[in-house]
Scaffold this active site. Sequence first.
Site, PDB file in Angstrom:
ATOM      1  CD1 TRP A  49      -2.791  -1.298   0.472  1.00 25.33           C
ATOM      2  CD2 TRP A  49      -2.100  -1.761   2.383  1.00 25.33           C
ATOM      3  NE1 TRP A  49      -3.505  -2.067   0.741  1.00 25.33           N
ATOM      4  CE2 TRP A  49      -3.175  -2.585   2.297  1.00 25.33           C
ATOM      5  CE3 TRP A  49      -1.631  -1.820   3.915  1.00 25.33           C
ATOM      6  CZ2 TRP A  49      -3.874  -3.315   3.151  1.00 25.33           C
ATOM      7  CZ3 TRP A  49      -2.177  -2.641   4.641  1.00 25.33           C
ATOM      8  CH2 TRP A  49      -3.265  -3.526   4.361  1.00 25.33           C
ATOM      9  CG  HIS A 122      -9.761   1.554   1.054  1.00 26.33           C
ATOM     10  ND1 HIS A 122      -9.509   1.145   0.124  1.00 26.33           N
ATOM     11  CD2 HIS A 122     -10.844   2.437   0.647  1.00 26.33           C
ATOM     12  CE1 HIS A 122     -10.091   1.596  -0.960  1.00 26.33           C
ATOM     13  NE2 HIS A 122     -11.100   2.377  -0.525  1.00 26.33           N
ATOM     14  CD1 TRP A 123      -3.816   4.707   0.664  1.00 24.58           C
ATOM     15  CD2 TRP A 123      -4.524   6.711   1.522  1.00 24.58           C
ATOM     16  NE1 TRP A 123      -2.916   5.428   1.714  1.00 24.58           N
ATOM     17  CE2 TRP A 123      -3.255   6.446   2.219  1.00 24.58           C
ATOM     18  CE3 TRP A 123      -5.216   7.929   1.941  1.00 24.58           C
ATOM     19  CZ2 TRP A 123      -2.793   7.201   3.283  1.00 24.58           C
ATOM     20  CZ3 TRP A 123      -4.446   8.631   2.831  1.00 24.58           C
ATOM     21  CH2 TRP A 123      -3.285   8.470   3.337  1.00 24.58           C
ATOM     22  CG  ASP A 137     -13.812   3.778  -1.689  1.00 23.28           C
ATOM     23  OD1 ASP A 137     -13.086   3.142  -2.083  1.00 23.28           O
ATOM     24  OD2 ASP A 137     -14.676   3.824  -0.395  1.00 23.28           O
ATOM     25  CB  CYS A 181      -6.990   2.112  -2.545  1.00 22.39           C
ATOM     26  SG  CYS A 181      -6.068   1.365  -0.823  1.00 22.39           S
TER      27      CYS A 181
END
Length: 190
Positions: A49, A122-123, A137, A181
Amino acid sequence: MCIRDSYYTRAYIRRLNSVIMESNPIILKVGWTVLRLSDLKLFASSTAWLNDDSINFYYEYLTQSKSSKDVLLISASTGALMVYEEIDELKDILDELKMALFKYWLIPINDKTDPTSTGGNHWSLLFYDGAEFHHLDSSRYAANFANAKLIAKKLSKLYLDHPAIVTTEVKYPMQENSHDCGMYVIAASE
């Protein structure tokens, strides 16, 4: 009671920081941000990530290379502050950004729930288009929607003359794995 650090404590911290810097050198510097070796490895990895520093670096790069007087790219760190800070404290921080001068605002949002910890899973991206907020999203689960609504509500109280409207009805590609993400946020921001 007042706790003071000693000369020896400060010297130890300087030595420790020196060791950390040597093992994680600065690779690139743009504006106020740096990209370290560990951050570069995140971009090269097929399973890692992106972290706050990676997104902040890219936002600073976009600001320097493709600046627009209408678009404000807000750092991932400031996005996190928008979730956790009370509106009074937040106003002092955000007033320095001169948000009212910009038509468009882009804010990376993380699903981190504990302000005292690092990380998150999560981004997503909150985008203000001059009229309403859009939450982009890449996950089907909209894990950050609550944080997006909270930030939009605070920003509306501070800078807008209407209540926040947050829509997710934006055609946006879905990620096919559990780790891209941050790249989706970067791509949408550009």
